[in-house]
Design a protein around this motif. Structure first.
Motif, PDB file in Angstrom:
ATOM      1  N   THR A 127      -2.996   1.067 -12.820  1.00 15.25           N
ATOM      2  CA  THR A 127      -2.953   0.167 -12.876  1.00 15.25           C
ATOM      3  C   THR A 127      -2.166  -0.199 -11.861  1.00 15.25           C
ATOM      4  N   PRO A 128      -2.821  -2.524 -11.478  1.00 14.14           N
ATOM      5  CA  PRO A 128      -2.675  -3.084 -10.527  1.00 14.14           C
ATOM      6  C   PRO A 128      -1.065  -2.195 -10.412  1.00 14.14           C
ATOM      7  N   ASP A 129      -0.201  -2.775 -11.303  1.00 18.45           N
ATOM      8  CA  ASP A 129       0.817  -2.800 -10.680  1.00 18.45           C
ATOM      9  C   ASP A 129       1.464  -1.662 -10.452  1.00 18.45           C
ATOM     10  N   ARG A 130       0.928  -0.589 -10.294  1.00 22.57           N
ATOM     11  CA  ARG A 130       1.350   0.786 -10.312  1.00 22.57           C
ATOM     12  C   ARG A 130       0.939   0.996  -8.308  1.00 22.57           C
ATOM     13  N   ILE A 131       0.258   0.092  -8.101  1.00 21.72           N
ATOM     14  CA  ILE A 131      -0.846   0.606  -6.811  1.00 21.72           C
ATOM     15  C   ILE A 131       0.659  -0.342  -5.746  1.00 21.72           C
ATOM     16  N   VAL A 132       0.173   0.499  -4.811  1.00 21.43           N
ATOM     17  CA  VAL A 132       1.087  -0.150  -3.425  1.00 21.43           C
ATOM     18  C   VAL A 132      -0.439  -0.268  -2.299  1.00 21.43           C
ATOM     19  N   LEU A 133      -1.005  -1.400  -2.204  1.00 19.72           N
ATOM     20  CA  LEU A 133      -1.910  -1.663  -0.673  1.00 19.72           C
ATOM     21  C   LEU A 133      -0.877  -1.136   0.538  1.00 19.72           C
ATOM     22  N   ALA A 134      -1.474  -0.673   1.104  1.00 18.16           N
ATOM     23  CA  ALA A 134      -0.834  -0.581   2.630  1.00 18.16           C
ATOM     24  C   ALA A 134      -2.083  -0.604   3.824  1.00 18.16           C
ATOM     25  N   GLY A 135      -1.470  -1.300   5.024  1.00 13.25           N
ATOM     26  CA  GLY A 135      -2.155  -0.402   6.279  1.00 13.25           C
ATOM     27  C   GLY A 135      -1.981  -1.162   7.932  1.00 13.25           C
ATOM     28  N   ASP A 136      -2.258  -0.537   8.965  1.00 13.62           N
ATOM     29  CA  ASP A 136      -1.942  -0.600  10.332  1.00 13.62           C
ATOM     30  C   ASP A 136      -3.007  -1.366  10.926  1.00 13.62           C
ATOM     31  N   SER A 137      -2.664  -2.924  11.517  1.00  8.89           N
ATOM     32  CA  SER A 137      -3.629  -3.107  12.647  1.00  8.89           C
ATOM     33  C   SER A 137      -4.567  -3.780  12.177  1.00  8.89           C
ATOM     34  N   ALA A 138      -5.426  -3.084  12.385  1.00  3.88           N
ATOM     35  CA  ALA A 138      -6.652  -3.870  12.103  1.00  3.88           C
ATOM     36  C   ALA A 138      -6.923  -3.580  10.291  1.00  3.88           C
ATOM     37  N   GLY A 139      -6.797  -2.364   9.850  1.00  3.49           N
ATOM     38  CA  GLY A 139      -6.108  -1.830   8.749  1.00  3.49           C
ATOM     39  C   GLY A 139      -5.724  -2.749   7.954  1.00  3.49           C
ATOM     40  N   GLY A 140      -4.263  -3.233   8.216  1.00  4.19           N
ATOM     41  CA  GLY A 140      -3.044  -4.053   7.586  1.00  4.19           C
ATOM     42  C   GLY A 140      -4.194  -5.515   7.432  1.00  4.19           C
ATOM     43  N   GLN A 141      -5.026  -5.918   8.428  1.00  3.39           N
ATOM     44  CA  GLN A 141      -6.031  -7.126   8.413  1.00  3.39           C
ATOM     45  C   GLN A 141      -6.779  -6.949   6.728  1.00  3.39           C
ATOM     46  N   ARG A 152      -8.782 -15.161  -5.132  1.00  5.44           N
ATOM     47  CA  ARG A 152      -9.607 -16.183  -5.850  1.00  5.44           C
ATOM     48  C   ARG A 152     -10.497 -15.722  -6.265  1.00  5.44           C
ATOM     49  N   ALA A 153     -10.599 -14.457  -6.740  1.00  2.00           N
ATOM     50  CA  ALA A 153     -11.363 -14.180  -7.502  1.00  2.00           C
ATOM     51  C   ALA A 153     -10.717 -14.226  -8.760  1.00  2.00           C
ATOM     52  N   ALA A 154      -9.880 -13.914  -9.606  1.00  2.00           N
ATOM     53  CA  ALA A 154      -8.311 -13.549 -10.112  1.00  2.00           C
ATOM     54  C   ALA A 154      -8.468 -12.197 -10.619  1.00  2.00           C
ATOM     55  N   THR A 155      -8.429 -11.564  -9.674  1.00  2.00           N
ATOM     56  CA  THR A 155      -8.811  -9.930  -9.906  1.00  2.00           C
ATOM     57  C   THR A 155      -6.951  -9.683  -9.513  1.00  2.00           C
ATOM     58  N   PRO A 156      -6.955  -8.600 -10.655  1.00  2.00           N
ATOM     59  CA  PRO A 156      -5.465  -8.242 -10.739  1.00  2.00           C
ATOM     60  C   PRO A 156      -4.587  -7.491  -9.566  1.00  2.00           C
ATOM     61  N   GLN A 157      -3.958  -8.218  -9.320  1.00  2.00           N
ATOM     62  CA  GLN A 157      -3.251  -8.125  -7.903  1.00  2.00           C
ATOM     63  C   GLN A 157      -2.282  -6.053  -7.771  1.00  2.00           C
ATOM     64  N   PRO A 158      -2.779  -5.655  -6.235  1.00  2.00           N
ATOM     65  CA  PRO A 158      -1.399  -4.882  -6.572  1.00  2.00           C
ATOM     66  C   PRO A 158       0.298  -5.286  -6.172  1.00  2.00           C
ATOM     67  N   ALA A 159       0.659  -4.029  -7.028  1.00  2.00           N
ATOM     68  CA  ALA A 159       2.260  -4.196  -7.251  1.00  2.00           C
ATOM     69  C   ALA A 159       2.768  -4.931  -5.382  1.00  2.00           C
ATOM     70  N   ALA A 160       2.419  -4.379  -4.448  1.00  2.00           N
ATOM     71  CA  ALA A 160       3.363  -5.251  -3.130  1.00  2.00           C
ATOM     72  C   ALA A 160       2.188  -4.931  -2.499  1.00  2.00           C
ATOM     73  N   LEU A 161       2.980  -5.049  -0.213  1.00  2.00           N
ATOM     74  CA  LEU A 161       1.789  -5.115   0.414  1.00  2.00           C
ATOM     75  C   LEU A 161       2.065  -4.527   0.792  1.00  2.00           C
ATOM     76  N   VAL A 162       1.699  -3.829   2.289  1.00  2.00           N
ATOM     77  CA  VAL A 162       2.752  -2.965   3.118  1.00  2.00           C
ATOM     78  C   VAL A 162       2.412  -3.133   4.681  1.00  2.00           C
ATOM     79  N   LEU A 163       2.277  -3.928   5.466  1.00  2.00           N
ATOM     80  CA  LEU A 163       1.935  -3.942   7.004  1.00  2.00           C
ATOM     81  C   LEU A 163       2.410  -3.128   7.717  1.00  2.00           C
ATOM     82  N   PHE A 164       2.046  -2.274   8.636  1.00  2.00           N
ATOM     83  CA  PHE A 164       2.844  -2.084   9.360  1.00  2.00           C
ATOM     84  C   PHE A 164       1.449  -3.089  11.122  1.00  2.00           C
ATOM     85  N   SER A 165       2.143  -3.603  11.618  1.00  2.00           N
ATOM     86  CA  SER A 165       1.574  -4.220  12.681  1.00  2.00           C
ATOM     87  C   SER A 165       0.634  -5.098  13.095  1.00  2.00           C
ATOM     88  N   PRO A 166       0.265  -5.818  11.174  1.00  2.00           N
ATOM     89  CA  PRO A 166      -0.984  -6.048  10.861  1.00  2.00           C
ATOM     90  C   PRO A 166      -1.580  -7.286  12.137  1.00  2.00           C
TER      91      PRO A 166
END
Length: 294
Positions: A127-141, A152-166
């Motif tokens: 489920t979206p509330d159990r997904i964390v999206l993460a990435g670094d640098s270009a992957g962070g972008q 924009r598409a009203a798609t359910p969002q992940p619980a959090a976004l974690v970015l390393f040096s985005p």
């Protein structure tokens, strides 16, 4: 290393060599943790690998990780040092997406592949509330771009976004201003620009700008960045943009650290503290979403 990187021209031929050199450096300076299990995936448009630490906790939660590499290099394999440590720190499974690289596959190929991985995880029952999206640098972008596209598409969002040096501003205008006062010890803005142009092809597409809009539903965000690196000012700007639309963000600026120091624990022992801080943020985000669901 910086003088060597500056001398190397950036074109399709040298990128192939650079990929091998970078992969070797990351294996040496950020090897995966022992006891990590890796399982490759190629299923219904989703390509990548599962990364499991020796001990897992919440089996219903997952981190979707998007690797960096200037859009032209690296892979889930090169980033096992990061994904294995994220899995160990959080006790969560990590799915590292293997997106197509430029210059062979310019924008928007990577965008489509990251979105396909997110949809695949939803199709696997997460489920979206159990997904964390993460990435670094270009992957962070790319990770931040996905949550804006979700909004924009009203798609359910992940619980959090974690970015390393985005990366944020792919014109590198913000980074160039920062470079006048603080020189990145590893790589210059002109060198990064030459790599980014292989991905964008000179496009000025709005999706390359990471500009949230008022009314967007966005996940809470953590950014970790070194104050010595070329995207330090980008990180400040992205946090400001998140706050400007009423979204929650936390910016952690690590003194005197290299770009994506998380990938270089042999050189940067502070990486261990950064992973623990990220794990605390992720745990709090998942607990918060569970409380809201109840």
């Amino acid at each position: 290393m910086r003088p060597l990187l500056e001398l190397a021209p950036s074109n399709a031929d040298t990128v192939r060599v650079a990929r091998e050199v970078l992969a070797g450096a990351m294996r040496m300076l950020g090897p995966p943790l022992s006891g990590t299990t890796v399982t490759p995936v190629d299923d219904h448009g989703a390509r990548g690998e599962w990364v499991y630490a020796r001990r897992l906790g919440a089996l219903d939660a997952v981190i979707l990780y998007v690797h960096g590499g200037g859009y032209v290099a690296c892979s889930p394999r090169t980033h096992r040092g990061i994904t294995s440590r994220l899995s160990a720190a959080t006790g969560m499974k990590v799915f590292a997406v293997g997106y197509r690289l430029a210059p062979e596959h310019p924008f928007p190929a990577a965008v489509h592949d990251v979105a396909a991985a997110y949809r695949w995880l939803l199709g696997q029952g997460f489920t979206p509330d159990r997904i964390v999206l993460a990435g670094d640098s270009a992957g962070g972008q790319l990770a931040a771009d996905l949550v804006l596209a979700n909004a924009r598409a009203a798609t359910p969002q992940p619980a959090a976004l974690v970015l390393f040096s985005p990366m944020v501003d792919l014109t590198l205008t913000i980074a160039a201003r920062h470079e006048r006062t603080r020189r990145d010890p590893l790589i210059s803005v002109p060198k990064v620009r030459s790599l980014v142009e292989m991905y964008t092809g000179g496009s000025a597409h709005p999706r390359l700008e990471l500009r949230p809009e008022q009314g967007m539903v966005l996940p809470r965000m953590l950014i970790q960045v070194g104050d010595a690196e070329f995207v330090a000012a980008d990180a400040v700007e992205l946090a400001r943009r998140w706050h400007a639309v009423g979204a929650e963000s936390e910016l952690q600026m690590w003194p005197d650290q290299l770009h994506v120091f998380h990938a270089l624990p042999v050189l940067a022992p502070e990486a261990s503290s950064a992973y623990r801080a990220a794990a605390r943020f992720i745990s709090a985000s998942l607990e918060s979403d569970t409380a809201h669901a109840v």
